[in-house]
Design an enzyme around this catalytic site. Sequence first.
Site, PDB file in Angstrom:
ATOM      1  N   SER A 288       0.817  -1.205   0.000  1.00  0.00           N
ATOM      2  CA  SER A 288       0.000   0.000   0.000  1.00  0.00           C
ATOM      3  C   SER A 288       0.861   1.270   0.000  1.00  0.00           C
ATOM      4  O   SER A 288       1.512   1.584  -0.988  1.00  0.00           O
ATOM      5  CB  SER A 288      -0.957  -0.041   1.196  1.00  0.00           C
ATOM      6  OG  SER A 288      -1.996   0.873   1.054  1.00  0.00           O
TER       7      SER A 288
ATOM      8  N   ASP B  65      10.389   6.076  -9.822  1.00  0.00           N
ATOM      9  CA  ASP B  65       9.973   6.833 -11.005  1.00  0.00           C
ATOM     10  C   ASP B  65      10.727   8.152 -11.135  1.00  0.00           C
ATOM     11  O   ASP B  65      11.101   8.557 -12.244  1.00  0.00           O
ATOM     12  CB  ASP B  65       8.463   7.096 -10.956  1.00  0.00           C
ATOM     13  CG  ASP B  65       7.646   5.836 -11.156  1.00  0.00           C
ATOM     14  OD1 ASP B  65       8.186   4.871 -11.734  1.00  0.00           O
ATOM     15  OD2 ASP B  65       6.477   5.806 -10.732  1.00  0.00           O
TER      16      ASP B  65
ATOM     17  N   LYS C  52      -0.780  -4.448  -3.265  1.00  0.00           N
ATOM     18  CA  LYS C  52      -2.106  -3.925  -2.910  1.00  0.00           C
ATOM     19  C   LYS C  52      -2.194  -2.474  -3.365  1.00  0.00           C
ATOM     20  O   LYS C  52      -1.662  -1.571  -2.732  1.00  0.00           O
ATOM     21  CB  LYS C  52      -2.395  -4.024  -1.419  1.00  0.00           C
ATOM     22  CG  LYS C  52      -3.822  -3.578  -1.095  1.00  0.00           C
ATOM     23  CD  LYS C  52      -4.127  -3.658   0.388  1.00  0.00           C
ATOM     24  CE  LYS C  52      -5.599  -3.312   0.636  1.00  0.00           C
ATOM     25  NZ  LYS C  52      -5.974  -1.952   0.225  1.00  0.00           N
TER      26      LYS C  52
END
Length: 702
Positions: free
Chosen positions: A467, A478, A492
């Site tokens: 999560s 990124d 998740k």
Amino acid sequence: MRRIAAIGRLGAITLMLTLSAMVIAQPQPSESQRQVAAEVADSLRYGHYADISLTAGWSRRAFQRYLDILDPQRAYLLKADVDAFRDSLGGRIDDVLYDGDLEPAFALYARYQERLETRLEWILARLEDGLPYRYDTDERLALEREDAPWAQRQGALDQLWDKRLKNSALTMLLSDQDEAEVAKTLRDRYTNQLNRIRQTNEEDIFGLFMAAVTGTIDPHTEYLSPRQGESFDIQMRLSLEGIGALLQADGEFVKVASLVPGGPAERAGVLEPADRIVAVGQGDDGDMTNVVGMRLDEVVDLIRGPKGSRVLLDVVPAQSVDMTRSHIVEIVRDTVNLEDQAASSEVIEVQREDGTHRIGVIDIPTFYVDFDAWQAGEEDYRSTTRDVAKEIRALKAQEVEGIVLDLRNNGGGALQEANSLIGLFIDRGPTVQVRDARGRISLYGDTESGTLYDGPLTVLVNRLSASASEILAGAIQDYGRGLVVGSRTFGKGTVQTLNELSHGEVKLTRAKFYRISGESTQHRGVEPDIVFPSLIDPEMIGESSLDNALPWDTVRAVQYRLYGTPWRHLEALAAAHRDRIATHPNFVYLQKQAELSRHLRDQLTSVSLNREQRQREMQAQEQEQLSLENQRRRALDLEVLEDWSQARGAAGEATPDTATPGDAQDADTPAPIDRAQVIESAEILLDYAHLGADSRQLSGLD
């Protein structure tokens, strides 16, 4: 009536009287349940993230899931039982929900309970005079029957249960119990199960049926009865007095899904994910209650208790290939406090030819915030971001050359904290996209200018990083802000809300997380730049291991600034990593043990019911595991083990952080085997910094 007419008149009368008595005794759906069934159906159709259509096809899937919940091992119901309900229930569960016509669902449960009670009575009769078995045949018992066809006749199930009962007895006999003890344990087990099943009420039946309904949608959408809703609220407040472990059903067993950071079980170090709990006892008298075949909520009730009390768990370790190798652990129940979950830091010294290098490590167990203090406007409220910031300042004062963020076993928490924590390492920008059921995308991010730390950075993750942890790791990756190392994360990437119903609540998946690159974290998780071996089997733990998990997909990427291109250095970094771990005793062990565990699980599709053969198979399997463990221990100058059963407590021993293989081991300086991953993360980070990492080229940052 036409089916009854096929048997004799006396038999027909007897059968009708029996069925009539069963119907009278069997719980019936309440009016409140009829109403809430339609409310749940509407919630799924109009409130769920996915485009849900409650069609006949969906009804057939829900019917199959109901059967899987009731009888996952195809051990009680007959094909005729299933066929009898396929028409009345199988293709029309959508109508059952909206019409409040719950009788067919209750009737199927009644048939199951009838078969179950009859089977338990049959077992108890078999055990009346002790164990009626010899253990010198060539019989084997298949362990997984989820895909087995339904039995055509009762005799086939008699044969199956004769083997299952024999296997249960043999398992305990191989655990050094005598026949009298085994017979008593089995009688107690099945007597208790029979007593429990006879106490089933309408709320229990409705809950099972609704679990089938919601479970066809995704694994995180579920109906909560008033009692379950109360337990959920307690857990969300972190005031649950228990052991701090998330449990889930796994066939007839209850297994550990994850441990609450800072909770009693994690502090005690006696449980690990995928461990199976076979019995529970209370510390005062030590009497153990067998929980094999018991419902999950009943097991949770046995484990839960007042702060300071002791609970005993009979546990089969995740790495055990045979259920005979259980052992009893003791945990003192306690509450989980914010302080127990606070971030902490340390400095690791890495030795290189040019001297000693200092790398900081910040352990982040969860993403927390003291909501009450925050909402009250207190300036010094506790939060993950504030605590990590304090640790960063302390590490910078010690002139570390880089920082490792340890997110292993971090199951998530407050989304706002993931956003603000990323902001400590970037100068404003988006952190995560959230897409709702209507396709609308909300962008969350760091809005404050400047950074607290702009040096070399590595994020360490594992399969239990979930999560919010995945959001942070994905954003760092990124942005090119640092490296991600470890094993693939949980996966998740969905958001749930809790909505009140007229009777109970529904937990509903309402949105999905997406990285700023547009990729979902759902199902696939975050793939590390450099992968470490892991003993956690992704087929047993993780989103992809759950039935009906929502798929991975993408949305459009957002515009964001690249802080570096660490992927340019991955080939060199990975080569140096491989060279180090090729002879590192702990990494060699982790790699080989993970491969062996997968091999043994694939191999172990059945067990022998011949005592000597079973012992030979067990000894061969355990000898392989023991050999690997002792290879590691010899390389680290640790005392070798004589038996694999000793390995659970001893496998955490290793040399001190700065020791090398061959150094003498001080008995007072054990370190977890996972420590090797932290140290290797520091090594990789140091390599990254020395390769002229792009993070050094940041400009305009504090």
